[in-house]
Design an enzyme around this catalytic site. Structure first.
Site, short mmCIF file in Angstrom:
data_model
loop_
_atom_site.label_atom_id
_atom_site.label_comp_id
_atom_site.label_asym_id
_atom_site.label_seq_id
_atom_site.Cartn_x
_atom_site.Cartn_y
_atom_site.Cartn_z
N GLU A 174 22.45 -8.63 2.89
CA GLU A 174 22.71 -9.71 1.95
C GLU A 174 22.27 -9.31 0.56
O GLU A 174 21.42 -8.44 0.37
CB GLU A 174 21.99 -10.99 2.39
CG GLU A 174 20.48 -10.90 2.43
CD GLU A 174 19.84 -12.21 2.89
OE1 GLU A 174 20.51 -12.99 3.61
OE2 GLU A 174 18.68 -12.45 2.54
N ARG A 216 0.81 -1.22 0.00
CA ARG A 216 0.00 0.00 0.00
C ARG A 216 0.84 1.26 0.00
O ARG A 216 0.31 2.36 0.05
CB ARG A 216 -0.91 0.02 1.23
CG ARG A 216 -2.00 -1.04 1.19
CD ARG A 216 -3.04 -0.72 0.10
NE ARG A 216 -4.12 -1.69 0.10
CZ ARG A 216 -4.13 -2.81 -0.60
NH1 ARG A 216 -3.10 -3.11 -1.38
NH2 ARG A 216 -5.16 -3.62 -0.55
N HIS A 231 10.81 -5.29 -1.57
CA HIS A 231 10.57 -5.32 -0.12
C HIS A 231 11.47 -4.28 0.53
O HIS A 231 11.12 -3.11 0.52
CB HIS A 231 10.70 -6.72 0.48
CG HIS A 231 11.71 -7.62 -0.14
ND1 HIS A 231 13.05 -7.34 -0.16
CD2 HIS A 231 11.56 -8.82 -0.75
CE1 HIS A 231 13.70 -8.33 -0.75
NE2 HIS A 231 12.83 -9.23 -1.12
N HIS A 275 16.81 -20.05 5.50
CA HIS A 275 15.78 -20.24 4.49
C HIS A 275 14.78 -21.30 4.95
O HIS A 275 15.12 -22.46 5.14
CB HIS A 275 16.34 -20.64 3.11
CG HIS A 275 15.51 -20.07 1.98
ND1 HIS A 275 15.70 -18.82 1.46
CD2 HIS A 275 14.46 -20.59 1.32
CE1 HIS A 275 14.82 -18.59 0.50
NE2 HIS A 275 14.05 -19.64 0.40
N ASP A 276 13.55 -20.85 5.12
CA ASP A 276 12.43 -21.73 5.49
C ASP A 276 12.66 -22.48 6.80
O ASP A 276 12.17 -23.59 6.98
CB ASP A 276 12.11 -22.70 4.36
CG ASP A 276 11.57 -21.99 3.12
OD1 ASP A 276 11.08 -20.85 3.27
OD2 ASP A 276 11.65 -22.55 2.02
N HIS A 308 17.76 -7.65 2.71
CA HIS A 308 18.20 -7.99 1.36
C HIS A 308 17.62 -6.92 0.43
O HIS A 308 16.52 -7.09 -0.10
CB HIS A 308 17.70 -9.38 0.98
CG HIS A 308 18.27 -9.89 -0.32
ND1 HIS A 308 18.42 -11.23 -0.58
CD2 HIS A 308 18.71 -9.26 -1.42
CE1 HIS A 308 18.92 -11.39 -1.79
NE2 HIS A 308 19.10 -10.20 -2.32
N GLY A 311 13.30 -15.06 8.22
CA GLY A 311 12.37 -14.00 7.84
C GLY A 311 10.95 -14.47 7.70
O GLY A 311 10.07 -14.14 8.50
#
Length: 249
Positions: free
Chosen positions: A75, A19, A51, A197-198, A44, A220
């Site tokens: 990163e 938004r 983002h 990651h994940d 990142h 994240g």
């Protein structure tokens, strides 16, 4: 040793950008994370700024500087733009990833054999400016040691394939075998070790049981998902507990 938690705030920034409003506040929620005991903040800043934006980076660096024990980790792919940001901000750590600008997210590590000569001078330049350098790496025991030959301080194990096995215990065990083997080779080569990651509250403890010498995890998406359910402070405490830290909860 206890593995430290760095909170990746990309997903928070991505929600804000839907938004183009100042909320959710990337700096505000990063402060909440640090107050809750997070070791650091990771960003990142991709070229398309989908983002974290370049304009977010300095305010976040200024925030982290208010917490003497915390670290700021930037990163990204080491193009001219990222190098300019790093040399301007001087984060504690720069994590180099082989991302194409079109990628939705980081999904593989460096090919250390073919990209050794590309990475070595980049690593030297960043280290010469006082920054720790980590290289994103697949769980490949045959090649991860080559990362040390670039002069990097650490390797960050890409844990995406492990994270994708959330509903398959046998597959998870196989991925843990790969991660453990790569982690052992990295340690023997003199590399510090990060992972990301994940990773989730559920799958982080089995990973750290296999490789308790992992210095830091950068999380994240999973942590942001938990924050939507529990609030940022509680989410950070839950992940700190998963890392083996004693928390107030």
């Amino acid at each position: 040793m206890t593995t430290k938690l760095s909170v990746n705030v990309n997903a928070i920034a991505q929600l804000r950008n839907r938004r183009d409003l100042p909320w959710p506040s990337v700096v505000g929620l990063s402060r909440t994370a640090l107050e809750a005991g997070a070791w650091g903040i990771t960003v990142h800043p991709r070229p398309d700024e989908r983002h974290v934006r370049r304009s977010d980076v300095q305010p976040l660096a200024d925030l982290v500087a208010q917490y003497p024990d915390a670290e700021f980790n930037i990163e990204g792919y080491p193009d001219d733009r990222l190098m300019e940001i790093a040399l301007e901000v001087h984060p504690h750590q720069v994590t180099l990833v082989p991302d194409d600008p079109a990628q939705a997210t980081s999904d593989h590590g460096w090919d250390f054999r073919s990209q050794h000569n590309f990475l070595k001078p980049v690593v030297a330049r960043l280290k010469g400016e006082g920054m720790r350098v980590s290289l994103f790496a697949d769980a490949d025991a045959e090649t991860i040691a080559i990362a040390a030959e670039t002069g990097a301080d650490r390797a960050e194990l890409y844990t995406g394939p492990y994270g994708a096995t959330f509903d398959d215990d046998d597959a998870a065990s196989k991925e843990l075998d790969k991660l453990q083997a790569a982690a052992e080779i990295a340690r023997d080569a003199g590399l510090g070790l990060n992972a990301g990651h994940d990773l989730t509250v559920a799958n982080l403890p089995p990973l750290l049981a296999r490789a308790p010498w992992i210095d830091e995890v950068s999380i994240g998406h999973g942590l942001t998902a938990e924050a939507l359910e529990y609030g940022m402070a509680v989410a950070v405490e839950r992940f700190r507990a998963a890392c083996g830290e004693e928390t107030s909860s």
